[in-house]
Design an enzyme around this catalytic site. Structure first.
Site, PDB file in Angstrom:
ATOM      1  N   ARG A 160      -8.451  -3.059  -6.398  1.00  0.00           N
ATOM      2  CA  ARG A 160      -9.841  -3.359  -6.178  1.00  0.00           C
ATOM      3  C   ARG A 160     -10.274  -3.346  -7.703  1.00  0.00           C
ATOM      4  NH1 ARG A 160     -12.429  -0.142  -1.057  1.00  0.00           N
ATOM      5  NH2 ARG A 160     -11.711  -1.772   0.441  1.00  0.00           N
TER       6      ARG A 160
ATOM      7  N   ARG B 267       0.696  -1.300  -0.158  1.00  0.00           N
ATOM      8  CA  ARG B 267      -0.010   0.090   0.187  1.00  0.00           C
ATOM      9  C   ARG B 267       0.709   1.289   0.086  1.00  0.00           C
ATOM     10  NH1 ARG B 267      -5.460  -0.212   3.429  1.00  0.00           N
ATOM     11  NH2 ARG B 267      -5.753   1.352   1.699  1.00  0.00           N
TER      12      ARG B 267
ATOM     13  N   GLU C 140     -15.200   4.342  -1.983  1.00  0.00           N
ATOM     14  CA  GLU C 140     -15.413   2.876  -1.041  1.00  0.00           C
ATOM     15  C   GLU C 140     -16.624   2.112  -1.335  1.00  0.00           C
ATOM     16  OE1 GLU C 140     -17.090   4.982   3.000  1.00  0.00           O
ATOM     17  OE2 GLU C 140     -14.875   5.020   2.793  1.00  0.00           O
TER      18      GLU C 140
ATOM     19  N   ARG D 116     -14.411  -5.351   1.502  1.00  0.00           N
ATOM     20  CA  ARG D 116     -15.486  -4.910   0.542  1.00  0.00           C
ATOM     21  C   ARG D 116     -15.353  -5.983  -0.566  1.00  0.00           C
ATOM     22  NH1 ARG D 116     -17.293  -0.539   2.930  1.00  0.00           N
ATOM     23  NH2 ARG D 116     -15.914   0.824   3.957  1.00  0.00           N
TER      24      ARG D 116
ATOM     25  N   SER E   2      -6.873  10.040  -0.343  1.00  0.00           N
ATOM     26  CA  SER E   2      -7.199  10.993   0.448  1.00  0.00           C
ATOM     27  C   SER E   2      -6.682  11.058   1.907  1.00  0.00           C
ATOM     28  CB  SER E   2      -8.642  11.475   0.304  1.00  0.00           C
ATOM     29  OG  SER E   2      -9.379  10.372   0.952  1.00  0.00           O
ATOM     30  N   GLN E   3      -6.234   9.892   2.432  1.00  0.00           N
ATOM     31  CA  GLN E   3      -5.826   9.696   3.785  1.00  0.00           C
ATOM     32  C   GLN E   3      -4.341  10.408   3.846  1.00  0.00           C
ATOM     33  OE1 GLN E   3      -5.889   5.223   4.115  1.00  0.00           O
ATOM     34  NE2 GLN E   3      -8.138   5.347   4.726  1.00  0.00           N
TER      35      GLN E   3
ATOM     36  N   HIS F 215      -5.912   0.138  -2.785  1.00  0.00           N
ATOM     37  CA  HIS F 215      -6.605   0.093  -1.523  1.00  0.00           C
ATOM     38  C   HIS F 215      -6.126  -1.336  -1.001  1.00  0.00           C
ATOM     39  CE1 HIS F 215     -10.248   3.078  -1.292  1.00  0.00           C
ATOM     40  NE2 HIS F 215      -9.089   3.701  -1.997  1.00  0.00           N
TER      41      HIS F 215
END
Length: 467
Positions: A381, A135, A350, A425, A188-189, A377
């Site tokens: 994904r 990541r 998300e 997810r 955005s984190q 992520h």
């Protein structure tokens, strides 16, 4: 009706239950992970103890509390209610150095906790699950370096594991805001993590995003609103630029976490796939959660949306109703699902897996765009969604900035053992397909504990409530 049991043993692979009748279910959604972990960080940065009610209890929030404990923060659970936690900051606001923080696979932990080391009395080492090593972390760590911290990598540069050493002097020499630049295109984190800590920096911070795209802006707005609620002063003079004034942070003595609206997506989407009604209580009047956009997306698929018995056609942003109102959101479907054409999910990436599951069962093609950042992520994904959609017999392909889905007739779809890629997810995506496709089995469905402590119990309970 049996209560969900988060300690129940679940088969692996888990046979996803097929919907045999239209639903008529009310589902209470646990607290928001995004808000829970932001409140925990802000409580740790506050002056006085903070009581957090409705805190999500999941792997990610447990990892966050353990990370804070390693830094000298006290997180005390209420003996009668584990979702109520009192957070006591360390003495004099100085975090404990010489600590080891384990991030697991939690993006909020690996990206929100390292900035706290700016206020620690020594270096802190960060590690996580092996899958977390892939990541991206470099933009956040580059921001910390611009603030004077030192970063030592123990593996691949720009990734976990690493050690952060606090600066010898924090803040600018002229008392003006320190200017830092980061590329937050992949998450955005990175912006949120730096903003959460910036109020404590003498002189403040002027943060500029340098990338072409800025994903999940609602999450950044959530961060800004939470900081300002704690007494901070964060503004966004223009898109991609934030000014943080130096302030003493102090959250209210008690804060309450909203339900996780993104975690509502599989359950509300089930009403479209299986038909019938699914209701979620306590839908907030004002929210910065990206999941607040979910009702408008379900409406595009053809769902009927009701709030406390009153119909409304379409919701255009996250601030949906008057601030003094919250109520019972009901989504109704008849099993018919319209193709979306093109849908921009950049503000709510998300929920893309849930939207992709519904689109796979629609009557026409859909293109979900604005979500290229999902490649970074818990797993890639976009690649995972294409692989699993193709696995059950439908068609999909990756786009530069999203995914194109071409449904097929229901009788051309078939059961399969679905991979989850250690991604919660992807597990709920597979469960949604299993409502209509017989023979779906899901590997490692317990990865859903990352954000929903007992997903399988809640899912089967929902299906037990039918018309």
């Amino acid at each position: 009706m049996n209560e969900p049991n988060p300690t129940a043993v679940v088969a692996d692979p888990w046979p996803a239950p097929l919907a045999t009748a239209p639903l008529d279910a009310t589902v209470t959604i646990p607290g928001s992970k995004s808000l829970s972990n932001r409140y925990l960080i802000l409580a740790a940065l506050s002056v006085d103890p903070v009581r957090i009610r409705g805190l999500l209890r999941s792997r990610d929030t447990d990892l966050m509390m353990n990370a804070l404990r390693a830094l000298g923060v006290t997180c005390q659970e209420d003996a009668d209610d584990p979702t109520t936690v009192t957070v006591t900051p360390p003495p004099n606001g100085v975090f404990r150095g010489g600590a080891d923080v384990f991030c697991g696979l939690a993006g909020t932990v690996m990206r929100f906790v390292p900035p706290l080391v700016l206020f620690a009395d020594g270096p802190v080492r960060f590690d996580g699950d092996e899958q977390a090593y892939a990541r991206p972390m470099e933009p956040l760590l580059f921001g910390l370096k611009q603030l004077g911290a030192h970063v030592e990598y123990h593996g691949e540069e720009g990734c976990l594991p690493f050690t952060v050493t606090p600066p010898t002097k924090l803040g600018s020499s002229d008392g003006k805001p320190i200017k830092i630049r980061v590329d937050s295109s992949s998450s955005s984190q990175f912006v949120s993590g730096l903003l959460l800590a910036a109020s404590r920096i003498p002189g403040g911070v002027l943060l500029r995003h340098t990338g072409r795209t800025l994903p999940s802006l609602p999450h950044i707005r959530m961060t800004m609103e939470d900081i300002n609620a704690a007494g901070g002063d964060v503004t966004m003079p223009e898109r991609g630029r934030w000014l943080v004034q130096p302030r003493i942070l102090d959250l209210p003595r008690t804060v309450t976490v909203e339900p996780d609206l993104s975690n509502a997506a599989p359950f509300l989407g089930a009403a479209l796939i299986a038909g019938g009604d699914v209701r979620v209580p306590n839908w907030p009047a004002h929210t910065t959660q990206p999941g607040g956009l979910l009702p408008s997306m379900l409406h595009k698929f053809g769902a009927t949306i009701m709030l406390d018995g009153e119909p409304f056609s379409e919701i255009n942003d996250c601030e949906m109703f008057n601030d003094d109102f919250s109520g019972l959101l009901c989504v109704s479907g008849d099993g018919a699902i319209r193709g979306l054409g093109e849908l921009d999910l950049s503000a709510a990436g998300e929920i893309a897996p849930s939207i992709a599951a519904i689109a796979t069962l629609a009557d026409g093609p859909s293109e979900l765009v604005g979500i290229g950042h999902l490649r970074g992520h818990e797993t890639n994904r976009l690649k995972a969604l294409v692989t699993e959609i193709e696995r059950v017999g439908a068609h999909a392909e990756e786009l530069d900035n999203g995914i194109a889905i071409e449904p097929v007739a229901d009788d051309e779809l078939h059961g399969a053992v679905m991979e989850t890629y250690a991604d919660h997810r992807m597990a709920t995506f597979a469960a949604m397909l299993g409502l209509r496709i017989p023979g779906i089995e899901i590997k490692d469905v317990q990865t859903t504990r990352k954000t929903i402590p007992d997903f399988t119990g809640m899912w089967t309970s929902m299906l037990a409530q039918h018309q």
